[in-house]
Scaffold this motif. Structure first.
Motif, mmCIF file in Angstrom:
data_model
loop_
_atom_site.group_PDB
_atom_site.id
_atom_site.type_symbol
_atom_site.label_atom_id
_atom_site.label_comp_id
_atom_site.label_asym_id
_atom_site.label_seq_id
_atom_site.Cartn_x
_atom_site.Cartn_y
_atom_site.Cartn_z
ATOM 1 N N LEU A 47 -86.887 -47.176 -45.949
ATOM 2 C CA LEU A 47 -85.710 -48.011 -46.186
ATOM 3 C C LEU A 47 -84.474 -47.139 -46.382
ATOM 4 C CD1 LEU A 47 -84.176 -50.547 -46.804
ATOM 5 C CD2 LEU A 47 -85.325 -50.679 -49.016
ATOM 6 N N ALA B 20 -83.345 -45.811 -43.176
ATOM 7 C CA ALA B 20 -82.676 -46.844 -42.377
ATOM 8 C C ALA B 20 -81.239 -47.041 -42.854
ATOM 9 C CB ALA B 20 -83.446 -48.161 -42.459
ATOM 10 N N LEU B 21 -81.057 -46.950 -44.168
ATOM 11 C CA LEU B 21 -79.708 -47.066 -44.720
ATOM 12 C C LEU B 21 -78.826 -45.919 -44.223
ATOM 13 C CD1 LEU B 21 -80.643 -48.013 -48.383
ATOM 14 C CD2 LEU B 21 -79.292 -49.432 -46.847
ATOM 15 N N ARG C 143 -74.163 -43.866 -38.010
ATOM 16 C CA ARG C 143 -73.637 -44.432 -36.776
ATOM 17 C C ARG C 143 -72.149 -44.756 -36.913
ATOM 18 N NH1 ARG C 143 -77.066 -48.798 -36.433
ATOM 19 N NH2 ARG C 143 -78.698 -47.239 -36.646
ATOM 20 N N ASP D 13 -77.549 -54.641 -38.933
ATOM 21 C CA ASP D 13 -78.450 -53.596 -38.477
ATOM 22 C C ASP D 13 -79.881 -54.126 -38.581
ATOM 23 O OD1 ASP D 13 -80.256 -51.352 -38.580
ATOM 24 O OD2 ASP D 13 -78.478 -50.074 -38.756
ATOM 25 N N ALA E 159 -82.687 -52.826 -37.669
ATOM 26 C CA ALA E 159 -83.676 -51.853 -38.138
ATOM 27 C C ALA E 159 -83.652 -51.804 -39.664
ATOM 28 C CB ALA E 159 -83.373 -50.473 -37.562
ATOM 29 N N LEU E 160 -82.460 -51.835 -40.196
ATOM 30 C CA LEU E 160 -82.316 -51.844 -41.649
ATOM 31 C C LEU E 160 -82.934 -53.109 -42.239
ATOM 32 C CD1 LEU E 160 -81.269 -50.961 -44.352
ATOM 33 C CD2 LEU E 160 -78.955 -51.557 -43.635
ATOM 34 N N ALA F 79 -86.583 -52.838 -42.225
ATOM 35 C CA ALA F 79 -87.056 -51.938 -43.281
ATOM 36 C C ALA F 79 -87.048 -52.650 -44.634
ATOM 37 C CB ALA F 79 -86.177 -50.685 -43.341
#
Ligand code: ZN
Ligand code: ZN
Ligand code: ZN
Ligand code: ZN
Lengths: 157, 157
Positions: free
Chosen positions: A125, A128-129, A135, B122, B124-125, B128
DNA sequence: AGTTGAATGTTATGTTGTATCATTAGCCCA
DNA sequence: TGGGCTAATGATACAACATAACATTCAACT
């Protein structure tokens, strides 16, 4: 169970361990865990539910008549700066940190049924943050992750 | 730039688009975007910075003398329920939602230098987050993700 | 027109958090 | 030992955020 503890356990042990750890850390860092600060830490640790600053104040005032809001907020600020407690922003409340000592991003599962907040550490997690921010070219200073819902225990009741 | 907008753009267009979209959605849902609610939405949208309820009140009172805290909080509650705005818990402030219409979890990048809050989506976030909770058997109702730091623009200034 | 329910008006209060300045307590050192 | 420094606490006041409770108004439907 209805008192909000995550499960039956020797909670005095939780408290004692947290305070002992806090003393160690503050000693090593050469910062002062004064009696007021230690008492506030103990009060926060008395439950596994996040506790409001004014609840802390009420409890502190039992043994410390001079206690006022700034007394409490100063102690809470100190404890947060040292990573000994966290603030739950969505509740305006404070919770003892079970991972004090190594600085980390806090992530919480907050049960609206029993009121407990469980601190989780999930590296995927956290990654992912970081990916989400990289980005954007954003420099992270603080990550607030507070997931509200119903905990596993409360669903089976 | 110092006024907190994320970048130079026709912000009146942002506002107009948001209000038009809100009208559509409320019409389709058969809920009432009353003059007060629409005005509050416009005030919130006037910046890309989260705005406090009492700032909204001050601005609303210019054209609506009877405005009081409940007036504003009722409108904000309505707008949140309809997914037209979000509350930033770590700032006690409110921000227009750029993705109104499809319900979604909100994730924010909040710049302490310029004050803007950028809503990111996001997947993906989000995945997660779900994975982290599934492991605990926790049922999610709300996910608060608020990342504070310095945005890309402000780092280059 | 009368009824109903949602929205708003109105007053008051509750909750959370800070600003500011005074006082005290511990520490260093002359 | 006692002055001088700094961190911590005491004390008062206020700012900022949010809701409770009840009255009134308004629009929609009969
Ligand atoms: Zn425990
Ligand atoms: Zn629970
Ligand atoms: Zn814009
Ligand atoms: Zn910025």
């Amino acid at each position: 169970m209805t008192d909000g503890t995550a499960h039956i356990h020797d909670h005095e042990h939780c408290i004692d361990t947290a305070i002992a750890r806090a003393r160690e850390l503050c000693g090593a860092r050469e910062v002062k865990l004064t009696p007021i600060r230690e008492k506030v830490l103990e009060i926060v640790w008395r439950s596994h539910k996040p506790v409001g600053a004014y609840d802390v104040l009420d409890q502190l005032a039992r043994t410390h008549k001079a206690a006022r809001p700034p007394t409490v907020y100063r102690a809470l600020d100190f404890l947060m700066a040292e990573g000994l407690i966290h603030k739950i922003e969505s509740l305006n409340a404070y919770l003892g940190c079970g991972e004090a000592g190594h600085m980390h991003e806090s992530q919480f599962l907050i049960c609206r049924a029993c009121g407990t907040a469980e601190e989780i550490v999930d590296d995927a997690l956290d990654a992912a943050l970081d990916a989400a921010t990289k980005r954007s070219g954003f420099t992270v200073e603080r990550k607030v992750v507070e997931i509200a819902g119903v905990c596993a225990r409360c669903q089976t009741l």
